[in-house]
Design a protein around this motif. Structure first.
Motif, short mmCIF file in Angstrom:
data_model
loop_
_atom_site.label_atom_id
_atom_site.label_comp_id
_atom_site.label_asym_id
_atom_site.label_seq_id
_atom_site.Cartn_x
_atom_site.Cartn_y
_atom_site.Cartn_z
N ASN A 6 0.63 -1.12 -0.34
CA ASN A 6 -0.33 0.05 -0.70
C ASN A 6 1.14 1.04 0.25
N VAL A 7 0.01 2.82 -0.39
CA VAL A 7 1.16 3.31 -0.74
C VAL A 7 0.78 4.33 0.97
N THR A 8 1.67 4.26 1.80
CA THR A 8 0.87 4.52 2.74
C THR A 8 1.72 5.89 3.06
N TYR A 10 1.96 10.23 0.53
CA TYR A 10 1.57 10.31 -1.27
C TYR A 10 2.55 11.08 -2.26
N THR A 14 7.16 9.78 -1.27
CA THR A 14 5.79 9.24 -0.83
C THR A 14 6.86 7.47 -0.64
N GLN A 15 5.76 6.49 -0.15
CA GLN A 15 6.28 5.51 0.51
C GLN A 15 5.04 4.23 0.95
N VAL A 16 5.45 2.87 0.13
CA VAL A 16 5.06 1.81 0.02
C VAL A 16 5.53 1.16 1.41
N ARG A 29 10.84 4.40 -0.68
CA ARG A 29 10.10 5.56 -0.63
C ARG A 29 11.30 6.20 -1.61
N ALA A 59 0.87 7.00 -7.76
CA ALA A 59 1.11 5.07 -6.41
C ALA A 59 1.36 4.17 -7.72
N ALA A 62 4.45 3.67 -7.65
CA ALA A 62 5.67 2.86 -7.14
C ALA A 62 5.30 1.92 -6.14
N LEU A 63 4.02 1.51 -6.55
CA LEU A 63 3.57 0.20 -5.97
C LEU A 63 4.16 -0.51 -7.66
#
Length: 113
Positions: A6-8, A10, A14-16, A29, A59, A62-63
């Motif tokens: 999950n993108v925690t 944005y 941006t973090q997944v 990150r 998103a 990143a994913l």
């Protein structure tokens, strides 16, 4: 079972975070234009991909990157395992070949080992 990536956050960064379907822990990150991806605590990606003001990644991107890095890590582990399996019989053959090589050298010199 699907992954739980999950993108925690944005933006900036941006973090997944989450776990892949096969159980690998993933953390991505992106901040200051630099992206890192850790898979099971091992850094598999560390790249400056834009100028140092960027901290926003879509998103979807990143994913996709997080999943690709996890797949790369899994492929590396599978490759290492396959190489080890291929190497084992060769190492045993090498152990056997050493005495045969000494015996052959002695025979060629006209003696015995």
């Amino acid at each position: 079972m699907p992954d739980s990536l999950n993108v925690t956050t944005y933006a900036a960064p941006t973090q997944v975070e989450g776990t892949t379907a096969d159980g690998q822990a993933v953390y991505l990150r992106f901040r200051w234009g630099h992206v890192t991806v850790d898979v099971d605590g091992v850094r598999v990606v560390s790249e400056q991909i834009s100028d140092d003001l960027d901290g926003v990644m879509t998103a979807q991107a990143a994913l996709r990157l997080a999943r690709a890095a996890a797949g790369f890590q899994a492929a590396q582990a599978e490759l290492a395992s396959a190489l080890a399996a291929a190497r084992r019989p060769l190492e045993r053959d090498a152990e056997t070949d050493q005495p045969m090589t000494r015996d052959m050298a002695a025979w060629l010199r006209g003696g015995t080992s």
